[in-house]
Design a protein around this motif. Structure first.
Motif, PDB file in Angstrom:
ATOM      1  N   LEU A 187       0.859  -1.206  -0.090  1.00 38.33           N
ATOM      2  CA  LEU A 187      -0.024   0.049   0.029  1.00 38.33           C
ATOM      3  C   LEU A 187       0.877   1.391  -0.127  1.00 38.33           C
ATOM      4  N   ASN A 188       2.034   1.289   0.619  1.00 40.85           N
ATOM      5  CA  ASN A 188       2.914   2.301   0.673  1.00 40.85           C
ATOM      6  C   ASN A 188       3.273   2.774  -0.787  1.00 40.85           C
ATOM      7  N   TYR A 189       3.341   1.729  -1.650  1.00 45.00           N
ATOM      8  CA  TYR A 189       3.700   2.009  -3.177  1.00 45.00           C
ATOM      9  C   TYR A 189       2.600   2.565  -4.046  1.00 45.00           C
ATOM     10  N   ALA A 190       1.312   1.771  -3.729  1.00 44.08           N
ATOM     11  CA  ALA A 190       0.162   2.231  -4.658  1.00 44.08           C
ATOM     12  C   ALA A 190      -0.202   3.618  -4.464  1.00 44.08           C
ATOM     13  N   MET A 191       0.133   4.222  -3.329  1.00 42.20           N
ATOM     14  CA  MET A 191      -0.110   5.734  -2.896  1.00 42.20           C
ATOM     15  C   MET A 191       0.950   6.512  -3.402  1.00 42.20           C
ATOM     16  N   SER A 192       2.162   5.917  -3.789  1.00 42.50           N
ATOM     17  CA  SER A 192       3.153   6.740  -4.311  1.00 42.50           C
ATOM     18  C   SER A 192       3.180   6.866  -5.703  1.00 42.50           C
ATOM     19  N   LEU A 193       2.484   6.287  -6.441  1.00 43.37           N
ATOM     20  CA  LEU A 193       2.457   5.940  -7.950  1.00 43.37           C
ATOM     21  C   LEU A 193       2.227   7.370  -8.453  1.00 43.37           C
ATOM     22  N   HIS A 194       1.122   8.222  -7.933  1.00 41.49           N
ATOM     23  CA  HIS A 194       0.580   9.237  -8.452  1.00 41.49           C
ATOM     24  C   HIS A 194       1.856  10.420  -8.359  1.00 41.49           C
ATOM     25  N   ALA A 195       2.377  10.384  -7.220  1.00 39.20           N
ATOM     26  CA  ALA A 195       3.452  11.342  -7.019  1.00 39.20           C
ATOM     27  C   ALA A 195       4.582  11.066  -7.945  1.00 39.20           C
ATOM     28  N   ILE A 196       4.901  10.031  -8.119  1.00 37.73           N
ATOM     29  CA  ILE A 196       6.159   9.619  -9.102  1.00 37.73           C
ATOM     30  C   ILE A 196       5.627   9.676 -10.488  1.00 37.73           C
ATOM     31  N   VAL A 197       4.768   9.482 -11.008  1.00 36.80           N
ATOM     32  CA  VAL A 197       4.145   9.736 -12.217  1.00 36.80           C
ATOM     33  C   VAL A 197       4.232  11.140 -12.522  1.00 36.80           C
ATOM     34  N   ASP A 198       3.775  11.958 -11.624  1.00 38.83           N
ATOM     35  CA  ASP A 198       3.724  13.507 -11.556  1.00 38.83           C
ATOM     36  C   ASP A 198       5.260  14.036 -11.727  1.00 38.83           C
ATOM     37  N   ALA A 199       6.043  13.268 -11.035  1.00 34.57           N
ATOM     38  CA  ALA A 199       7.461  13.957 -10.958  1.00 34.57           C
ATOM     39  C   ALA A 199       8.084  13.614 -12.482  1.00 34.57           C
ATOM     40  N   HIS A 200       7.890  12.421 -13.030  1.00 38.26           N
ATOM     41  CA  HIS A 200       8.504  12.420 -14.145  1.00 38.26           C
ATOM     42  C   HIS A 200       7.948  13.179 -15.280  1.00 38.26           C
ATOM     43  N   LYS A 201       6.462  13.294 -15.236  1.00 36.94           N
ATOM     44  CA  LYS A 201       5.907  14.733 -15.939  1.00 36.94           C
ATOM     45  C   LYS A 201       6.569  15.907 -16.072  1.00 36.94           C
ATOM     46  N   GLN A 202       6.951  15.971 -14.905  1.00 37.24           N
ATOM     47  CA  GLN A 202       7.837  17.464 -14.542  1.00 37.24           C
ATOM     48  C   GLN A 202       9.237  17.541 -14.645  1.00 37.24           C
ATOM     49  N   GLY A 203       9.727  16.207 -15.383  1.00 40.92           N
ATOM     50  CA  GLY A 203      11.210  16.028 -15.752  1.00 40.92           C
ATOM     51  C   GLY A 203      12.272  15.851 -14.474  1.00 40.92           C
ATOM     52  N   PHE A 204      11.681  15.115 -13.381  1.00 41.37           N
ATOM     53  CA  PHE A 204      12.191  14.854 -12.310  1.00 41.37           C
ATOM     54  C   PHE A 204      12.346  13.403 -12.290  1.00 41.37           C
ATOM     55  N   ASP A 205      13.636  12.844 -11.748  1.00 40.16           N
ATOM     56  CA  ASP A 205      13.813  11.373 -11.582  1.00 40.16           C
ATOM     57  C   ASP A 205      13.042  10.853 -10.440  1.00 40.16           C
ATOM     58  N   GLU A 206      12.987  11.266  -9.296  1.00 39.93           N
ATOM     59  CA  GLU A 206      12.544  10.873  -8.001  1.00 39.93           C
ATOM     60  C   GLU A 206      11.782  12.121  -7.236  1.00 39.93           C
ATOM     61  N   ASN A 207      11.090  11.685  -6.141  1.00 40.53           N
ATOM     62  CA  ASN A 207      10.775  12.582  -5.310  1.00 40.53           C
ATOM     63  C   ASN A 207      11.209  12.438  -3.786  1.00 40.53           C
ATOM     64  N   MET A 208      11.702  13.455  -3.446  1.00 42.90           N
ATOM     65  CA  MET A 208      12.385  13.634  -2.023  1.00 42.90           C
ATOM     66  C   MET A 208      10.898  13.976  -1.032  1.00 42.90           C
ATOM     67  N   TYR A 209      10.641  12.795  -0.275  1.00 41.99           N
ATOM     68  CA  TYR A 209       9.588  13.217   0.807  1.00 41.99           C
ATOM     69  C   TYR A 209      10.125  13.816   2.110  1.00 41.99           C
ATOM     70  N   LEU A 210       9.527  14.788   2.350  1.00 46.92           N
ATOM     71  CA  LEU A 210       9.688  15.368   3.646  1.00 46.92           C
ATOM     72  C   LEU A 210       8.810  14.777   4.828  1.00 46.92           C
TER      73      LEU A 210
END
Ligand SMILES: *Cc1c(COP(=O)(O)O)cnc(C)c1O
Length: 341
Positions: A187-210
């Motif tokens: 479940l930690n991964y299911a809910m991270s998918l939107h954030a990573i797809v969005d990061a890729h769209k914006q040209g980033f390789d990964e998200n740094m979570y705070l």
């Protein structure tokens, strides 16, 4: 044993069906004997707990061919321990870590023809996982579970050389305080998918979570822990109860101290400190360390002095030492390498 005819150097990180996998089922309060099967498909009821309420967890580790031709795994007991922790937090039955290690070893042995040769850069990725197979419609833990281990050969992570990553500080959160960030739940991964797809769209390789509570402290990415190197060569890593305890990161911290004689520290790391570090890397089984070249905080670029062309010098030393231990070129600490016989 004849190796499969596979173009090892050009494999991706993807699924290739190998010959055998380990399966055991939990029913009436006990695990059955379990064993190897050639059937790669799972048939479960439409109301299975994993399908309705995502009751599942997993692990990831690798088997390597060493310089002298042995097949080994790296610290599988720690994966077994971590899966026990995941199961307890998700109200799933524990599959004991000794049996977990045995299942991993059996599965690798049965697929030895798929363990890439030494020097190819490729490895055999091992995926142990558990899911609720019994039906539940009222919200509660299921009564039946399956534990499985399959393997898939994966290619070299840094194909065509190392490319430092550009990452962004994410406005999404990965894990809540007192939530499930510290266990390996699907479940930690299911809910991270939107954030990573969005990061890729914006040209980033990964998200740094705070940290979710204050958005002031560094946690991790979707699937890798951070290490930072200070300008005076100290190796630091964030401390937090909602970070997944990466076995790679824990091993690198040990290597830094005991093999390279560097000072190490696990502590809270504030976002404001990022501009002061000399090097930054992402640690996980897949890549060991991926260097980070640039961190973008809502339009403000933090460029690491190690640059966008190569790993920083300390990161490189850590990488070379740990991969040397894994491939049998450097003597391993007691118990780190488990040979498949
Ligand atoms: C699996 C995982 C890691 C890396 O752990 P390793 O044991 O080094 O492979 C880091 N972060 C998250 C969220 C993970 O799921």
């Amino acid at each position: 044993m004849e190796k499969k005819q596979i173009d090892w150097e050009n494999l991706d990180f993807g699924y290739i069906r190998t010959e055998r996998r380990f399966v055991t089922n939990y029913k009436d309060g006990a695990w059955d004997a379990g064993g190897l099967t050639e059937d790669a498909n799972v048939v479960i009821n439409e109301c299975a707990g994993v399908l309705q309420y995502s009751q599942s967890c997993f692990e990831g580790l690798k088997a390597y061919t060493t310089e002298d031709g042995r097949i080994v795994t790296f610290r599988p007991d720690l994966n077994g321990q971590r899966m026990e922790d995941s199961c307890r937090r998700l109200e799933m039955p524990v599959y004991p870590r000794e049996k977990f290690v045995d299942a991993v070893m059996q599965t690798v042995k049965a697929n030895a023809a798929y363990v890439p040769p030494y020097g190819s850069g490729a490895t055999l990725y091992i995926r142990p996982f558990m899911f609720a197979s019994g039906p539940v419609i009222g919200v509660k833990p299921a009564d039946e579970y399956q534990f499985r281990v399959f393997t898939t050969p994966v290619g070299p992570y840094f194909k065509g050389g190392v490319k430092p990553l550009t990452i962004r500080i994410s406005d999404f959160d990965r894990a809540a305080p007192n939530g499930t960030g510290h266990i390996k739940a699907g479940l930690n991964y299911a809910m991270s998918l939107h954030a990573i797809v969005d990061a890729h769209k914006q040209g980033f390789d990964e998200n740094m979570y705070l940290d979710a509570a204050s958005h002031t402290k560094v946690e991790e990415t979707g699937g890798a822990n951070f290490i930072f190197i200070t300008k005076d060569q100290k190796v630091v890593t964030p401390r937090s109860g909602s970070i997944l305890p990466s076995i790679t990161r824990r091993s690198l911290m040990y290597v830094a101290k005991e093999y390279l004689g560097l000072e190490t520290e696990e502590r809270e790391i504030y976002k404001e400190e990022l501009a002061d570090f000399a090097e930054c890397g992402l640690c996980g089984t897949a890549a060991v360390i991926s260097p980070v070249g640039k961190i973008v905080d809502h339009g403000t670029e933090i460029c690491l002095p190690s640059g966008m062309a190569d790993m920083g010098p300390v990161t490189k030393k850590l990488y070379d030492t740990l991969t040397g231990i894994q491939m049998g070129r450097i003597e391993a600490p007691e118990g780190w390498i488990q040979e498949i016989r």
